[in-house]
Design a protein around this motif. Structure first.
Motif, mmCIF file in Angstrom:
data_model
loop_
_atom_site.group_PDB
_atom_site.id
_atom_site.type_symbol
_atom_site.label_atom_id
_atom_site.label_comp_id
_atom_site.label_asym_id
_atom_site.label_seq_id
_atom_site.Cartn_x
_atom_site.Cartn_y
_atom_site.Cartn_z
ATOM 1 N N GLY A 33 -31.246 13.454 -3.076
ATOM 2 C CA GLY A 33 -30.241 13.987 -3.629
ATOM 3 C C GLY A 33 -30.377 14.690 -5.117
ATOM 4 O O GLY A 33 -29.611 14.418 -6.212
ATOM 5 N N GLY A 62 -31.719 12.942 -8.790
ATOM 6 C CA GLY A 62 -33.257 13.395 -8.657
ATOM 7 C C GLY A 62 -33.712 13.611 -10.206
ATOM 8 O O GLY A 62 -33.332 12.886 -11.033
ATOM 9 N N MET A 125 -30.340 4.498 0.472
ATOM 10 C CA MET A 125 -30.755 4.371 1.765
ATOM 11 C C MET A 125 -32.274 5.231 1.707
ATOM 12 O O MET A 125 -32.005 6.311 1.370
ATOM 13 C CB MET A 125 -29.923 4.966 2.939
ATOM 14 C CG MET A 125 -28.720 4.203 3.198
ATOM 15 S SD MET A 125 -28.140 4.794 4.737
ATOM 16 C CE MET A 125 -26.523 3.905 4.722
ATOM 17 N N ILE A 127 -35.159 7.338 4.042
ATOM 18 C CA ILE A 127 -35.567 7.969 5.369
ATOM 19 C C ILE A 127 -36.598 7.581 5.595
ATOM 20 O O ILE A 127 -37.934 7.638 4.911
ATOM 21 C CB ILE A 127 -35.257 9.441 5.229
ATOM 22 C CG1 ILE A 127 -33.800 9.781 4.833
ATOM 23 C CG2 ILE A 127 -35.841 10.075 6.536
ATOM 24 C CD1 ILE A 127 -33.573 11.122 4.168
ATOM 25 N N ALA A 167 -35.089 17.532 1.381
ATOM 26 C CA ALA A 167 -34.997 17.742 -0.104
ATOM 27 C C ALA A 167 -35.290 16.828 -0.840
ATOM 28 O O ALA A 167 -34.893 16.304 -1.777
ATOM 29 C CB ALA A 167 -33.529 18.333 -0.319
ATOM 30 N N GLU A 173 -41.290 13.916 1.780
ATOM 31 C CA GLU A 173 -41.341 12.864 2.634
ATOM 32 C C GLU A 173 -40.879 13.064 3.979
ATOM 33 O O GLU A 173 -41.607 12.579 4.929
ATOM 34 C CB GLU A 173 -40.450 11.481 2.204
ATOM 35 C CG GLU A 173 -41.229 11.007 0.758
ATOM 36 C CD GLU A 173 -40.809 9.867 0.545
ATOM 37 O OE1 GLU A 173 -40.185 9.177 1.160
ATOM 38 O OE2 GLU A 173 -40.903 9.352 -0.851
ATOM 39 N N ALA A 222 -36.116 22.472 1.449
ATOM 40 C CA ALA A 222 -35.556 23.077 0.255
ATOM 41 C C ALA A 222 -36.086 22.526 -0.941
ATOM 42 O O ALA A 222 -36.478 21.356 -1.086
ATOM 43 C CB ALA A 222 -33.946 22.940 0.232
ATOM 44 N N ALA A 225 -39.823 20.690 -2.414
ATOM 45 C CA ALA A 225 -40.394 20.162 -1.054
ATOM 46 C C ALA A 225 -40.778 21.185 -0.455
ATOM 47 O O ALA A 225 -42.020 21.326 0.275
ATOM 48 C CB ALA A 225 -39.431 19.231 -0.043
ATOM 49 N N PHE A 239 -34.467 25.355 -13.445
ATOM 50 C CA PHE A 239 -33.837 24.765 -12.293
ATOM 51 C C PHE A 239 -33.265 25.788 -11.559
ATOM 52 O O PHE A 239 -32.651 25.494 -10.420
ATOM 53 C CB PHE A 239 -33.002 23.494 -12.702
ATOM 54 C CG PHE A 239 -33.463 22.361 -12.842
ATOM 55 C CD1 PHE A 239 -34.236 22.069 -14.109
ATOM 56 C CD2 PHE A 239 -33.514 21.315 -11.975
ATOM 57 C CE1 PHE A 239 -34.957 20.956 -14.307
ATOM 58 C CE2 PHE A 239 -34.213 20.087 -12.067
ATOM 59 C CZ PHE A 239 -34.944 19.981 -13.526
ATOM 60 N N MET A 242 -34.180 25.812 -7.632
ATOM 61 C CA MET A 242 -33.804 24.691 -6.842
ATOM 62 C C MET A 242 -32.254 24.880 -6.524
ATOM 63 O O MET A 242 -31.934 24.735 -5.436
ATOM 64 C CB MET A 242 -33.477 23.255 -8.169
ATOM 65 C CG MET A 242 -34.870 22.978 -8.354
ATOM 66 S SD MET A 242 -36.066 22.615 -7.175
ATOM 67 C CE MET A 242 -37.598 23.046 -7.685
HETATM 68 O O1 48F Z 1 -37.240 15.387 -6.892
HETATM 69 P P1 48F Z 1 -35.687 16.093 -6.797
HETATM 70 O O2 48F Z 1 -34.826 16.187 -8.075
HETATM 71 O O3 48F Z 1 -35.995 17.220 -5.645
HETATM 72 P P2 48F Z 1 -35.463 18.644 -5.874
HETATM 73 O O4 48F Z 1 -33.989 18.815 -5.390
HETATM 74 O O5 48F Z 1 -35.574 19.055 -7.343
HETATM 75 C C1 48F Z 1 -36.738 19.266 -8.072
HETATM 76 C C2 48F Z 1 -36.439 19.041 -9.677
HETATM 77 O O6 48F Z 1 -35.912 17.921 -9.971
HETATM 78 C C3 48F Z 1 -38.020 18.964 -10.519
HETATM 79 C C4 48F Z 1 -38.496 20.218 -10.493
HETATM 80 C C5 48F Z 1 -37.780 21.519 -10.865
HETATM 81 O O7 48F Z 1 -38.691 22.561 -11.130
HETATM 82 O O8 48F Z 1 -39.776 20.491 -10.148
HETATM 83 O O9 48F Z 1 -38.495 17.871 -9.972
HETATM 84 O O10 48F Z 1 -36.322 19.480 -5.014
HETATM 85 O O11 48F Z 1 -35.112 14.842 -5.808
HETATM 86 C C6 48F Z 1 -35.544 14.549 -4.781
HETATM 87 C C7 48F Z 1 -34.527 13.177 -4.421
HETATM 88 O O12 48F Z 1 -35.116 12.687 -3.096
HETATM 89 C C8 48F Z 1 -35.084 11.255 -3.262
HETATM 90 C C9 48F Z 1 -35.333 10.978 -4.630
HETATM 91 O O13 48F Z 1 -35.206 9.655 -4.738
HETATM 92 C C10 48F Z 1 -34.746 11.820 -5.356
HETATM 93 O O14 48F Z 1 -33.617 11.527 -5.945
HETATM 94 N N1 48F Z 1 -36.009 10.835 -2.193
HETATM 95 C C11 48F Z 1 -37.349 11.066 -1.669
HETATM 96 N N2 48F Z 1 -37.853 10.420 -0.648
HETATM 97 C C12 48F Z 1 -36.670 9.871 -0.178
HETATM 98 C C13 48F Z 1 -35.522 10.328 -0.966
HETATM 99 C C14 48F Z 1 -36.498 9.421 0.980
HETATM 100 N N3 48F Z 1 -37.614 9.115 1.881
HETATM 101 N N4 48F Z 1 -35.397 8.970 1.436
HETATM 102 C C15 48F Z 1 -34.160 9.240 0.690
HETATM 103 N N5 48F Z 1 -34.465 9.760 -0.526
#
Ligand code: 48F
Length: 258
Positions: A33, A62, A125, A127, A167, A173, A222, A225, A239, A242
């Protein structure tokens, strides 16, 4: 009015279970999220698809809450600003092509607008696996984050989805699980995860849109990742990419599913 504690408990359990059962089958399941997952969820829900997002943590958002090194501002480019405008997030111009927004306003508004558009969010939750069938990825394997955190030996449950978005950010992951389970079968140069490169905003942002792709049948990447899977740089607290990546993955899936 005299309050009945049991009625409050029933309302919560019934309301939650009804939704969980409803989302055992859905069009799109999003893992994570952060900004890319929330943006994807907003556009998918707005297009009328049944979409849920599963977030490991208590809070949604995140890496966007903390801006850059806890200075709670984010920077976006013109294209990202268009998306912030659509969500109703205020920003101010900094220099030509740079816009600054408050990260708390941006994160909370993205979350709220995505929910109101119809995205169902299940927080707390994790994954831990995916369902892999002949046609590709067909769903997610979920467990309570508290089970994961406590290291309890408790089996997970499954939900079915027509498409899955990884995402999950830097750790990609979901793709990692797929690579571990099936070997070098990903849609990358050598079938494996290429790994994130060191910080370079310009190159990372440009590569991100190209890297927002279907990496295995029915599994899309997306946000951060995407760059982790396809071997592009991280880009720190800018951002725009993103948000654009979240919109892009939604467009790709809408095109495929409709
Ligand atoms: O890291 P995150 O914000 O991902 P994004 O949407 O954005 C990246 C930016 O925040 C920043 C950046 C900007 O240039 O580099 O880092 O790519 O959010 C990823 C979310 O996924 C959740 C985690 O807790 C975070 O809130 N997450 C990770 N692994 C799992 C998960 C999993 N196995 N199951 C559920 N949620």
């Amino acid at each position: 009015m005299k309050l009945d504690d049991i009625k409050i408990s029933r309302a919560i359990v019934e309301g939650y279970m009804e939704e969980l059962l409803d989302y055992m089958d859905m069009d799109v399941a999003i893992g994570g999220g952060g900004p890319s997952g929330l943006t994807a969820g907003y556009y998918l829900a707005r297009a009328g698809l049944k979409v849920a997002l599963f977030e490991r943590k208590l809070s949604i958002g995140g890496g966007m809450w903390g801006g850059g090194m806890m200075f709670n501002k984010i920077v976006v480019q013109d294209e990202g600003k268009e998306i912030l405008d659509e969500f109703g997030v205020r920003s101010r111009p900094y220099d030509e092509g740079y816009h600054v927004a408050d990260s708390v306003e941006a994160t909370s508004t993205l979350c709220s607008r995505a929910c109101q558009a119809g995205l169902k969010i299940f927080n707390l939750m994790s994954i831990e696996d995916v369902m892999i069938r002949d046609e590709g990825i067909t769903g997610l394997v979920l467990n309570w984050s508290s089970v994961e955190m406590a290291g309890l030996h408790v089996d997970p449950l499954t939900v079915r989805a027509g498409a899955v978005i990884d995402a999950t950010g830097h750790d990609c992951e979901i793709v990692k699980v797929v690579e571990r389970k099936i070997g070098p079968e990903l849609n990358t140069a050598d079938g494996r995860i290429q790994g994130e490169r060191s910080m370079w905003a310009d190159v990372g942002e440009a590569a991100l849109i190209e890297n927002t792709r279907e990496v295995y049948p029915n599994l899309y990447v997306a946000g951060m990742a995407s760059n982790a899977v396809y071997g592009a740089p991280r880009m720190g607290p800018i951002f725009g990419g993103m948000l654009v990546s979240g919109r892009r993955v939604a467009e790709m899936i809408i095109e495929k599913l409709k």
